[in-house]
Write a protein that holds these residues in place. Structure first.
Motif, PDB file in Angstrom:
ATOM      1  N   VAL A 141      20.228-129.425 -28.800  1.00  0.00           N
ATOM      2  CA  VAL A 141      20.248-128.484 -29.577  1.00  0.00           C
ATOM      3  C   VAL A 141      20.313-129.107 -31.186  1.00  0.00           C
ATOM      4  O   VAL A 141      19.381-128.198 -31.532  1.00  0.00           O
ATOM      5  CB  VAL A 141      20.783-127.071 -29.152  1.00  0.00           C
ATOM      6  CG1 VAL A 141      21.084-125.720 -30.181  1.00  0.00           C
ATOM      7  CG2 VAL A 141      20.787-126.596 -27.671  1.00  0.00           C
TER       8      VAL A 141
ATOM      9  N   LEU B 193      14.186-123.134 -28.017  1.00  0.00           N
ATOM     10  CA  LEU B 193      14.190-122.356 -29.048  1.00  0.00           C
ATOM     11  C   LEU B 193      12.927-121.484 -30.145  1.00  0.00           C
ATOM     12  O   LEU B 193      13.711-120.797 -30.893  1.00  0.00           O
ATOM     13  CB  LEU B 193      15.235-123.423 -30.071  1.00  0.00           C
ATOM     14  CG  LEU B 193      16.740-124.289 -29.131  1.00  0.00           C
ATOM     15  CD1 LEU B 193      16.627-125.296 -30.380  1.00  0.00           C
ATOM     16  CD2 LEU B 193      17.822-123.053 -29.204  1.00  0.00           C
TER      17      LEU B 193
ATOM     18  N   ASN C  88      17.451-127.999 -33.896  1.00  0.00           N
ATOM     19  CA  ASN C  88      17.324-127.352 -34.714  1.00  0.00           C
ATOM     20  C   ASN C  88      17.449-127.909 -35.931  1.00  0.00           C
ATOM     21  O   ASN C  88      16.924-127.398 -37.115  1.00  0.00           O
ATOM     22  CB  ASN C  88      18.879-126.746 -34.831  1.00  0.00           C
ATOM     23  CG  ASN C  88      18.959-125.094 -34.111  1.00  0.00           C
ATOM     24  OD1 ASN C  88      18.084-125.127 -33.990  1.00  0.00           O
ATOM     25  ND2 ASN C  88      20.051-125.086 -33.566  1.00  0.00           N
TER      26      ASN C  88
END
Ligand code: ADP
Ligand code: ASP
Ligand code: MG
Length: 461
Positions: free
Chosen positions: A24, A142, A28
């Motif tokens: 993650v 996401l 990002n």
């Protein structure tokens, strides 16, 4: 393909992809930097090592099954983080993972029936195939609520990373890679996610670029698409003055010349695969090395500018083998070295360091498998023994002091500091002078980390 406005290729190493949280964090980084158009991924930490164990010639059925279970669990743990709340989605992702696991089981079974290097490479490619699939799912999740999102495309690196058929250390075919990238990638419209390390030969077989090769894949792709920047995201905030895992006083280096970084990588600084910088130097691509754990901590920028004189970093490469060839006939004779190198070339052995005396020559070899007895094939030793005595020593490490050794401009000589700091140690071999960028020597593996730490502290004080 024309140069599109600022295109970045970002590579994330295994340590940056070890579990769901780490993936993650990397996703990002990609989402926050719109110039990133190609993401190149390693296998999650530890997976390639498990796959290497799985391809050992003597692996039993029981051990193979345990290794595959371990690999499967690493992937299922990542998928469990992904869709904690959504059972249907999780079943879909697990279904894909389990299909790949079945393919891996089948390939491993075939390898145990009949060993081939071709099948070994096929098996080694699975780590990157798992991680790139799971990472794409994480990115998709996401981005699910983002309006103006890029079009995500996961693609098989084998479509563009075309190589020769040297399984385990395949060499890239630069023309084919460029051609295939131009045909396959729609830049800058899409955001591509692909595997590092993995390629394909002209017969359609899977190949691999050598351990740590994802850095190299990313640089090759960056070159093929005329990217402006290459980011290597790892677990340390840049290139340090020595390996921060054991030199606790090592400091990050803000800017380093390509030459120095290339020497560091060649002499063992694992942070970059040794071939990574060749495409970057050839095509003038900016390279940045930083930490995915702490992206805001900055990192190292590699530049074409030469650095100031002095020592920049110290590298350590373990598992070195020293081969000494001696012959009284070498005295005043010519052609001895030519004969030695013709034999080594015949067996495709690549020599790292070399020193000579009147009647002997000492050569070092990188011993990737850690077994120094097997470094020279018996047939090669027999051919050498025809005209000289052959002695082989293992359990050695190569220490390389990297920088700009400019004899005309050195203030208090770092060479002097270096030799002072070596006073207490037994040195097996030393090479100085052939390159302005390094002084190298061999020491016993058991003391190598102490030697590096000591030299580092003397020089950087
Ligand atoms: P990745 O999984 O991101 O490819 P690697 O383990 O291949 O990561 O490379 C990063 C590691 O390289 C660091 O954790 C560090 O231990 C090691 N390393 C060795 N020498 C250096 C150096 N001079 N600077 C930074 N890291 C180094
Ligand atoms: N997964 C491969 C390895 O562990 C390639 C890489 O990570 O760069 O060697
Ligand atoms: Mg690496």
């Amino acid at each position: 393909m024309s140069k599109v406005s600022s295109v970045t290729v970002a590579k994330f190493g295994g340590t940056s992809l070890k579990n769901y949280q780490s993936m993650v964090r990397c996703a990002n980084i990609v989402i926050e930097e719109p110039s990133i158009k190609v993401v190149v991924l390693s296998a999650s930490a530890g997976v390639t090592n498990l796959l290497v164990e799985l391809t050992a010639k003597d692996v039993s059925d029981a051990i193979a099954s345990t290794l595959i279970d371990n690999i499967k669990n690493i992937q299922l743990d990542i998928s469990a983080g992904l869709f904690e709340q959504k059972q249907i989605e999780q079943n879909r992702v697990n279904g894909y993972v389990l299909n790949l696991v079945h393919e891996l089981e089948y390939a491993s079974q075939m390898l145990r029936e009949q060993f081939s290097l071709k099948l070994v490479d096929e098996i080694l490619s699975f780590g990157e195939r798992f991680s790139s699939y799971l990472f794409t799912e994480i990115m998709t999740e996401l981005l699910s609520n983002v309006d103006d999102k890029p079009q995500l495309v996961r693609f098989d690196a084998r479509r563009i990373i075309k190589t020769d058929s040297r399984f385990g250390h395949a060499r890239p075919d630069l023309t084919a890679i460029k051609q295939q990238s131009q045909l396959s990638l729609n830049l800058p419209e899409c955001l591509y996610i692909t595997q590092g390390f993995v390629g394909e030969d002209s017969f359609g077989n899977t190949t691999t670029l050598g351990r740590g090769g994802s850095d190299f894949s990313a640089a090759l792709i960056a070159e093929a698409i005329n990217a402006d920047k290459l980011q290597i995201w790892t677990d340390v905030a840049g290139i340090y003055s020595s390996d921060p895992r054991f030199v606790t006083t090592a400091k990050p280096i803000k800017a380093l010349s390509f030459n120095e970084a290339a020497e560091l990588a060649t002499f063992g600084a694992k942070v970059l695969h040794p071939a990574t910088l060749l495409p970057a130097i050839r095509s003038q691509i900016d390279v940045f090395v930083g930490s995915s754990l702490e992206p805001s901590a900055g990192g190292t920028h590699l530049t074409t500018k030469p650095s100031t004189s002095g020592v920049r970093a110290i590298a350590l490469r373990e598992n070195q083998t020293l081969v000494t060839l001696s012959s009284p006939n070498m005295l005043l004779a010519s052609g001895f070295l030519a004969r030695v190198f013709a034999i080594l070339a015949k067996y495709e052995l690549s020599v790292d360091l070399i020193t000579t005396s009147e009647i002997s020559v000492a050569l070092t070899f990188d011993n990737i498998n850690g077994v120094s007895e097997g470094i020279l094939p018996q047939e090669c030793i027999t051919e050498l023994e025809d005209f000289c005595a052959v002695s082989i020593e293992g359990e050695l490490s190569l220490v390389a002091v990297i920088g700009n050794h400019n004899p005309d401009h050195e203030t208090i000589s770092s060479t002097e500091l270096l030799f002072k700091s070596l006073g207490d140690y037994q040195i097996r071999m030393i090479c100085h002078g052939a390159s302005r960028h390094n002084v190298c020597f061999l020491v016993k593996q058991s003391i190598a980390k102490n030697v590096v730490t000591n030299i580092h502290d003397q020089i950087f004080g």
